[in-house]
Design a protein around this motif. Sequence first.
Motif, PDB file in Angstrom:
ATOM      1  N   ASP A  74      40.820  41.440  33.743  1.00  0.00           N
ATOM      2  CA  ASP A  74      40.001  41.926  32.635  1.00  0.00           C
ATOM      3  C   ASP A  74      40.569  43.179  31.982  1.00  0.00           C
ATOM      4  O   ASP A  74      40.417  43.391  30.771  1.00  0.00           O
ATOM      5  CB  ASP A  74      38.579  42.231  33.128  1.00  0.00           C
ATOM      6  N   ASP A  75      41.237  44.014  32.771  1.00  0.00           N
ATOM      7  CA  ASP A  75      41.652  45.314  32.237  1.00  0.00           C
ATOM      8  C   ASP A  75      43.002  45.303  31.540  1.00  0.00           C
ATOM      9  O   ASP A  75      43.529  46.355  31.175  1.00  0.00           O
ATOM     10  CB  ASP A  75      41.625  46.384  33.334  1.00  0.00           C
ATOM     11  N   VAL A  76      43.584  44.120  31.318  1.00  0.00           N
ATOM     12  CA  VAL A  76      44.749  43.984  30.432  1.00  0.00           C
ATOM     13  C   VAL A  76      44.451  42.971  29.330  1.00  0.00           C
ATOM     14  O   VAL A  76      45.361  42.393  28.742  1.00  0.00           O
ATOM     15  CB  VAL A  76      46.037  43.597  31.200  1.00  0.00           C
ATOM     16  N   LEU A 109      35.712  46.885  33.177  1.00  0.00           N
ATOM     17  CA  LEU A 109      36.761  45.870  33.258  1.00  0.00           C
ATOM     18  C   LEU A 109      37.789  46.200  34.324  1.00  0.00           C
ATOM     19  O   LEU A 109      38.331  45.296  34.978  1.00  0.00           O
ATOM     20  CB  LEU A 109      37.450  45.714  31.896  1.00  0.00           C
ATOM     21  N   ARG A 110      38.068  47.481  34.538  1.00  0.00           N
ATOM     22  CA  ARG A 110      39.113  47.830  35.507  1.00  0.00           C
ATOM     23  C   ARG A 110      38.704  47.498  36.944  1.00  0.00           C
ATOM     24  O   ARG A 110      39.572  47.368  37.820  1.00  0.00           O
ATOM     25  CB  ARG A 110      39.513  49.298  35.375  1.00  0.00           C
ATOM     26  N   TRP A 111      37.414  47.328  37.193  1.00  0.00           N
ATOM     27  CA  TRP A 111      36.987  46.921  38.535  1.00  0.00           C
ATOM     28  C   TRP A 111      37.489  45.526  38.878  1.00  0.00           C
ATOM     29  O   TRP A 111      37.622  45.179  40.060  1.00  0.00           O
ATOM     30  CB  TRP A 111      35.461  46.990  38.672  1.00  0.00           C
ATOM     31  N   ASP A 112      37.782  44.711  37.871  1.00  0.00           N
ATOM     32  CA  ASP A 112      38.256  43.352  38.125  1.00  0.00           C
ATOM     33  C   ASP A 112      39.598  43.339  38.850  1.00  0.00           C
ATOM     34  O   ASP A 112      39.958  42.335  39.467  1.00  0.00           O
ATOM     35  CB  ASP A 112      38.374  42.597  36.789  1.00  0.00           C
ATOM     36  N   SER A 113      40.333  44.443  38.784  1.00  0.00           N
ATOM     37  CA  SER A 113      41.636  44.526  39.447  1.00  0.00           C
ATOM     38  C   SER A 113      41.586  45.332  40.737  1.00  0.00           C
ATOM     39  O   SER A 113      42.639  45.657  41.298  1.00  0.00           O
ATOM     40  CB  SER A 113      42.667  45.136  38.489  1.00  0.00           C
ATOM     41  N   ARG A 114      40.397  45.631  41.206  1.00  0.00           N
ATOM     42  CA  ARG A 114      40.264  46.407  42.438  1.00  0.00           C
ATOM     43  C   ARG A 114      39.832  45.521  43.601  1.00  0.00           C
ATOM     44  O   ARG A 114      39.295  44.428  43.398  1.00  0.00           O
ATOM     45  CB  ARG A 114      39.258  47.545  42.239  1.00  0.00           C
ATOM     46  N   VAL A 115      40.056  46.012  44.790  1.00  0.00           N
ATOM     47  CA  VAL A 115      39.715  45.240  45.988  1.00  0.00           C
ATOM     48  C   VAL A 115      38.234  44.847  45.996  1.00  0.00           C
ATOM     49  O   VAL A 115      37.873  43.746  46.424  1.00  0.00           O
ATOM     50  CB  VAL A 115      40.054  46.068  47.253  1.00  0.00           C
ATOM     51  N   GLU A 116      37.389  45.726  45.463  1.00  0.00           N
ATOM     52  CA  GLU A 116      35.939  45.520  45.539  1.00  0.00           C
ATOM     53  C   GLU A 116      35.395  44.809  44.307  1.00  0.00           C
ATOM     54  O   GLU A 116      34.229  44.960  43.943  1.00  0.00           O
ATOM     55  CB  GLU A 116      35.235  46.875  45.690  1.00  0.00           C
TER      56      GLU A 116
END
Length: 296
Positions: free
Chosen positions: A190-192, A242-249
């Motif tokens: 999501d964050d790109v 959106l940047r949470w979509d690329s995190r472990v959680e």
Amino acid sequence: MTDHRPWRGVLVATALPMDDDLCVNYDTYAEHCAWLVENGCDGVVPNGSLGEYQVLTPKERARVVETAVAAIGGQRVMPGVAAYGSAEARRWAEQAGEAGCGAVMLLPPNAYRADERSVLAHYAEVAEAGLPVVAYNNPIDTKVDLVPELLARLHGEGYIQGVKEFSGDVRRAYRIAELAPELDLLIGADDVLLELALAGAKGWVAGYPNALPQASVELYHAAVGGDLDTARSLYQQLHPLLRWDSRVEFVQAIKLSMDVVGRHGGPCRPPRMPLLPEQEAAVRAATEKAVAAGLA
């Protein structure tokens, strides 16, 4: 190449609503799929990482696909068919075909760091099921990187028709387009989104539309349509989420945002643990800010 490409547009990698006893709430899931389409999304991707497929029983996993198809029609459903073995992944692709799905999404072998021959054999096996295959490149989790040269070979052999690109390296979009111009690039993180949309992406396998479908769909169409003023404004407002979509959680975060906006996200099955207090506070605050801005 088929003219019908059901993986184009905004396809939501659906979170799977669970009740407090960690049982899947299929009725809520069916309603969620229908709600997403009603709010402008083009389809759903059940049994992806966001759908916690790894901790579902085979019976649950099959029922999730059947529930989505019954709710919105098979041509809008592209289930994930990832498995440790190629034979099992092919069986899930065959199940998707029997359920009426229009395509499937497939990770490379993820039981070990597979070499190129193994990757080719894996996709060849699943392609035999007869449905169009969209590859899912997630080298962060699988340790297998579907680099542009390998994607071009998979496409040239007829094994894949698209790729969900989750490497985070937006420069790859241009190399993929050079090597395999008919291979559809799908935004995988999501964050790109804005960067890959401008690079020619044909779709978005999306996380945050689970909570904010209308704003997410507006962002996608503005980005691919070249309305940069609208796209940039929405992207800046939504990026804290959106940047949470690329995190472990990412699963816990998106489910929490769903709960905040009045949807049913619910808990996650172990080994996923609840968000830490500071993480929960950050997600909750960003979601509430988006709601206050009229984005939900």
